[in-house]
Design a protein around this motif. Structure first.
Motif, PDB file in Angstrom:
ATOM      1  N   THR A 119       0.956  -1.205   0.125  1.00 19.09           N
ATOM      2  CA  THR A 119      -0.112   0.101  -0.140  1.00 19.09           C
ATOM      3  C   THR A 119       0.980   1.073  -0.241  1.00 19.09           C
ATOM      4  O   THR A 119       0.598   2.014   0.617  1.00 19.09           O
ATOM      5  N   THR A 120       2.367   0.941  -0.780  1.00 18.71           N
ATOM      6  CA  THR A 120       2.919   2.037  -0.960  1.00 18.71           C
ATOM      7  C   THR A 120       2.506   3.608  -1.092  1.00 18.71           C
ATOM      8  O   THR A 120       2.770   4.334  -0.755  1.00 18.71           O
ATOM      9  N   ALA A 148      12.128  -7.150  -9.062  1.00 16.03           N
ATOM     10  CA  ALA A 148      11.014  -6.767  -8.184  1.00 16.03           C
ATOM     11  C   ALA A 148      10.110  -5.721  -8.215  1.00 16.03           C
ATOM     12  O   ALA A 148       9.054  -5.768  -7.448  1.00 16.03           O
ATOM     13  N   GLU A 149      10.303  -5.274  -9.177  1.00 20.32           N
ATOM     14  CA  GLU A 149       8.852  -4.359  -9.926  1.00 20.32           C
ATOM     15  C   GLU A 149       7.626  -4.604 -10.011  1.00 20.32           C
ATOM     16  O   GLU A 149       6.896  -4.713  -9.490  1.00 20.32           O
ATOM     17  N   LYS A 169       2.448  -6.268  -8.724  1.00 17.11           N
ATOM     18  CA  LYS A 169       1.619  -7.620  -8.505  1.00 17.11           C
ATOM     19  C   LYS A 169       1.087  -7.067  -6.594  1.00 17.11           C
ATOM     20  O   LYS A 169      -0.474  -7.023  -6.738  1.00 17.11           O
ATOM     21  N   LYS A 170       1.339  -6.915  -5.998  1.00 17.47           N
ATOM     22  CA  LYS A 170       1.011  -7.408  -4.491  1.00 17.47           C
ATOM     23  C   LYS A 170      -0.007  -5.586  -4.304  1.00 17.47           C
ATOM     24  O   LYS A 170      -0.483  -5.531  -3.640  1.00 17.47           O
ATOM     25  N   ALA A 203      -3.789  -5.692  -3.046  1.00 18.50           N
ATOM     26  CA  ALA A 203      -4.071  -5.143  -2.424  1.00 18.50           C
ATOM     27  C   ALA A 203      -4.967  -3.823  -2.150  1.00 18.50           C
ATOM     28  O   ALA A 203      -6.004  -3.857  -1.664  1.00 18.50           O
ATOM     29  N   VAL A 204      -4.817  -3.050  -3.696  1.00 18.23           N
ATOM     30  CA  VAL A 204      -6.190  -2.644  -4.013  1.00 18.23           C
ATOM     31  C   VAL A 204      -7.320  -3.389  -4.061  1.00 18.23           C
ATOM     32  O   VAL A 204      -8.277  -3.122  -4.060  1.00 18.23           O
ATOM     33  N   ALA A 205      -7.215  -4.300  -5.327  1.00 18.67           N
ATOM     34  CA  ALA A 205      -8.642  -5.214  -5.206  1.00 18.67           C
ATOM     35  C   ALA A 205      -8.671  -6.048  -3.837  1.00 18.67           C
ATOM     36  O   ALA A 205     -10.302  -6.083  -3.809  1.00 18.67           O
ATOM     37  N   ALA A 206      -8.035  -6.025  -3.390  1.00 20.09           N
ATOM     38  CA  ALA A 206      -8.681  -6.620  -2.093  1.00 20.09           C
ATOM     39  C   ALA A 206      -9.658  -5.206  -1.135  1.00 20.09           C
ATOM     40  O   ALA A 206     -10.209  -6.063  -0.668  1.00 20.09           O
TER      41      ALA A 206
END
Lengths: 191, 189
Positions: free
Chosen positions: B31-32, B71-72, B77-78, B82-85
């Protein structure tokens, strides 16, 4: 170990004799923590024992977890304690590339420690940074893992392999089942 | 001990108000964006230090190109996850309802069953205790036949529960709270 979020089990008060034993054990395991032990574990305060899944017990004071222990493994401090007294523990460092794996709960692998960004004790230079005078750490001891370019520690756990062996082998798992920032224990709300 | 009269004072560590990690680890939380916003509003100096462009460039230059890409991708993806969740959560919340049910236990005696609270991230056990204290009646978490859990409060307190929820949990929209009456509970038996 705390990869999944969980809820705390029963909370009981610790007998004062047991509390003294815990205190002694903590000082024995982390001698450099001794000057601060009164701040972390005041003698008069009532410790609580919180049961967590997988036979982990967490010793807490008020609403804050202080130390956790899996069965009879060494007592390991909560990372919030480590963040307050980072100099009191034996420390390693991992390179930048390994951080994201550690923070998603993977086993810490040795290459993350032996690569240029990582740091292992046992060399003569800058012996201050390890918190133990730069001697080799044997397997089974508790170490705090810092990260390259970061100020605070990101993980704590029991070494699976001595640091000397790590430098020879340069592969394999280094720390399994540690406690890292953002894991279930970190997010645990005791109130 | 006298010789340790001045132990080194504990280090004060700041934790992100959004993801609870130390701010320097926010970039791994998924959630940067939100963390960065939080930090900017609360600690602008630290924000400029951590999120400046050269800090990012410096961080990446240490990795090989390949690892950088990976990494990018991973971070993206992460973040997407998080947004989807989050959106899923919001949707579920909008759809879910809290039902306050007044059940006749005996002639002129009632119990109030409150279900659906867990959908809004409330701790049933704590709320039950709270109800018990507020209304000075028995209040407990009971298992329903469907497998879920609900709070049963002794006495007819459905209106009071409604008001209490409005007052103490403003995040729950009024439309999502429903009061129903269930008279024939014993009739079936």
């Amino acid at each position: 170990m705390f990869k999944k979020d969980f809820t705390a089990g029963s909370k009981t008060k610790v007998k004062s004799s047991a509390q003294r034993a815990i205190r002694a054990k903590v000082v024995e395991t982390y001698p450099r923590l001794e000057p601060h032990i009164d701040e972390i574990l005041p003698k008069k305060e009532q410790l609580d024992l919180v049961k967590l899944p997988d036979r982990v017990s967490l010793y807490s004071l008020g609403n804050e977890g202080l130390f956790w222990q899996h069965m009879n493994d060494p007592i390991i401090p909560h990372l919030k304690v480590i963040h307050r007294y980072p100099w009191a523990f034996q420390r390693l460092r991992i390179d930048r590339g390994a951080i994201r794996f550690v923070l998603s709960g993977a086993t810490l692998m040795v290459p993350g420690l032996t690569s240029p960004g990582g740091r292992l004790p046992g060399t003569a230079e800058d012996s201050e940074v390890y918190g133990n005078g730069g001697t080799d750490i044997a397997a089974g001891e508790v170490v705090v893992v810092e990260a390259e370019g970061k100020e605070n520690a990101c993980m704590v756990g029991v070494l699976k392999m001595g640091t000397k062996e790590m430098k020879e082998k340069k592969k394999g798992p280094g720390i399994e089942n540690g406690h890292y920032v953002g894991d279930g224990l970190w997010k645990l709300d005791l109130s | 001990m006298a010789e340790t009269a001045t132990p080194r004072p504990p280090k004060q560590v700041l934790y992100c108000g959004n993801c609870s990690l130390p701010p320097e680890y926010c970039e791994y939380g998924g959630t940067t964006k939100k963390c960065a916003d939080w930090l900017e509003s609360k600690h602008p100096d630290l924000h400029s230090k951590l999120y400046s462009t050269d800090a990012a460039a410096e961080g990446l230059s240490n990795l090989s190109v390949d690892a950088q890409k990976r990494a990018e991708k991973d971070a993206q993806k992460k973040a997407a996850k998080a947004v989807a969740a989050e959106s899923r959560e919001a949707e579920r919340r909008a759809a879910s309802k809290i039902i306050i049910k007044r059940v006749e236990r005996n002639k002129r005696k009632y119990v109030t069953e409150v279900s659906g609270l867990e959908q809004f991230g409330l701790d049933l056990k704590k709320i039950a205790k709270e109800f018990g204290k507020k209304f000075a009646t028995g209040s407990s978490v009971t298992k329903t036949a469907a497998g879920g859990e609900e709070i049963t409060v002794q006495g007819d307190v459905s209106d009071d529960v409604f008001d209490w929820l409005q007052e103490n949990h403003e995040e729950i929209p009024e439309d999502n709270i429903e009061q129903v009456e269930d008279k024939k509970k014993k009739a079936a038996a």
